[in-house]
Write a protein that holds these residues in place. Structure first.
Motif, PDB file in Angstrom:
ATOM      1  N   UNK A   5      -8.904  79.160 -47.130  1.00  8.46           N
ATOM      2  CA  UNK A   5      -7.743  79.411 -48.002  1.00  8.46           C
ATOM      3  C   UNK A   5      -8.184  80.135 -49.276  1.00  8.46           C
ATOM      4  N   UNK A   6      -9.304  79.740 -49.839  1.00  8.89           N
ATOM      5  CA  UNK A   6      -9.816  80.388 -51.051  1.00  8.89           C
ATOM      6  C   UNK A   6     -10.120  81.860 -50.779  1.00  8.89           C
ATOM      7  N   UNK A   7     -10.780  82.150 -49.672  1.00  9.68           N
ATOM      8  CA  UNK A   7     -11.093  83.531 -49.317  1.00  9.68           C
ATOM      9  C   UNK A   7      -9.816  84.341 -49.127  1.00  9.68           C
ATOM     10  N   UNK A   8      -8.846  83.743 -48.484  1.00  7.96           N
ATOM     11  CA  UNK A   8      -7.557  84.408 -48.261  1.00  7.96           C
ATOM     12  C   UNK A   8      -6.870  84.706 -49.592  1.00  7.96           C
ATOM     13  N   UNK A   9      -6.844  83.741 -50.486  1.00  6.39           N
ATOM     14  CA  UNK A   9      -6.199  83.915 -51.786  1.00  6.39           C
ATOM     15  C   UNK A   9      -6.872  85.020 -52.601  1.00  6.39           C
ATOM     16  N   UNK A  10      -8.194  85.129 -52.485  1.00 12.63           N
ATOM     17  CA  UNK A  10      -8.950  86.122 -53.244  1.00 12.63           C
ATOM     18  C   UNK A  10      -9.007  87.474 -52.541  1.00 12.63           C
ATOM     19  N   UNK A  11      -8.607  87.500 -51.289  1.00 15.76           N
ATOM     20  CA  UNK A  11      -8.697  88.745 -50.534  1.00 15.76           C
ATOM     21  C   UNK A  11     -10.131  89.126 -50.237  1.00 15.76           C
ATOM     22  N   UNK A  12     -10.949  88.138 -49.969  1.00 16.21           N
ATOM     23  CA  UNK A  12     -12.373  88.368 -49.718  1.00 16.21           C
ATOM     24  C   UNK A  12     -12.790  87.607 -48.470  1.00 16.21           C
ATOM     25  N   UNK A  13     -14.071  87.544 -48.235  1.00 15.61           N
ATOM     26  CA  UNK A  13     -14.579  86.855 -47.051  1.00 15.61           C
ATOM     27  C   UNK A  13     -15.193  85.512 -47.429  1.00 15.61           C
ATOM     28  N   UNK A  14     -15.340  84.664 -46.451  1.00 18.94           N
ATOM     29  CA  UNK A  14     -16.039  83.399 -46.674  1.00 18.94           C
ATOM     30  C   UNK A  14     -17.501  83.661 -47.025  1.00 18.94           C
ATOM     31  N   UNK A  15     -18.063  84.726 -46.477  1.00 17.10           N
ATOM     32  CA  UNK A  15     -19.442  85.105 -46.797  1.00 17.10           C
ATOM     33  C   UNK A  15     -19.622  85.407 -48.278  1.00 17.10           C
ATOM     34  N   UNK A  16     -18.616  86.042 -48.885  1.00 17.45           N
ATOM     35  CA  UNK A  16     -18.671  86.320 -50.322  1.00 17.45           C
ATOM     36  C   UNK A  16     -18.715  85.008 -51.101  1.00 17.45           C
ATOM     37  N   UNK A  17     -17.874  84.064 -50.707  1.00 20.56           N
ATOM     38  CA  UNK A  17     -17.862  82.766 -51.394  1.00 20.56           C
ATOM     39  C   UNK A  17     -19.200  82.047 -51.226  1.00 20.56           C
ATOM     40  N   UNK A  18     -19.783  82.142 -50.040  1.00 11.94           N
ATOM     41  CA  UNK A  18     -21.111  81.538 -49.834  1.00 11.94           C
ATOM     42  C   UNK A  18     -22.144  82.217 -50.730  1.00 11.94           C
ATOM     43  N   UNK A  19     -22.062  83.548 -50.819  1.00 15.11           N
ATOM     44  CA  UNK A  19     -23.035  84.309 -51.615  1.00 15.11           C
ATOM     45  C   UNK A  19     -22.969  83.945 -53.098  1.00 15.11           C
ATOM     46  N   UNK A  20     -21.762  83.808 -53.651  1.00 15.99           N
ATOM     47  CA  UNK A  20     -21.687  83.451 -55.072  1.00 15.99           C
ATOM     48  C   UNK A  20     -22.071  81.990 -55.281  1.00 15.99           C
TER      49      UNK A  20
END
Length: 91
Positions: A5-20
């Motif tokens: 849901x967070x990735x969807x809201x940000x318009x990004x990927x789950x990989x981006x969230x893992x990276x940060x």
């Protein structure tokens, strides 16, 4: 929010969230099952990092910039509180 849901809201990927997360910009809470959970504040921070990355900034640099921006904002808030509590000198 869940990672998906967070990735969807940000318009990004789950990989981006893992990276940060690996860059230690944000540390999401974990559910009992070990799934990442993100707060609104963390999503705001992640969105700022994504802006910088979208502008061509390396992810590690973007994370450092966001951390420094956050620290500056906090220092300015503390400084403003201090000045409000300090009596003005008499002429």
């Amino acid at each position: 929010y869940t990672m998906g849901r967070a990735a969807e809201m940000l318009g990004t990927t789950q990989g981006f969230l893992r990276a940060i997360g690996e860059a230690r910009l944000i540390t999401p809470l974990r559910s009992a099952g070990g799934h990442r959970r993100y707060s609104r504040y963390q999503l705001r921070i992640a969105a700022r990092a994504r802006e910088l990355v979208d502008q061509g900034t390396a992810i590690e640099s973007a994370c450092r910039i966001v951390i420094l921006e956050d620290q500056l904002e906090e220092a300015q808030r503390i400084n403003a509180e201090h000045h409000r509590g300090t009596p003005k000198p008499k002429p």
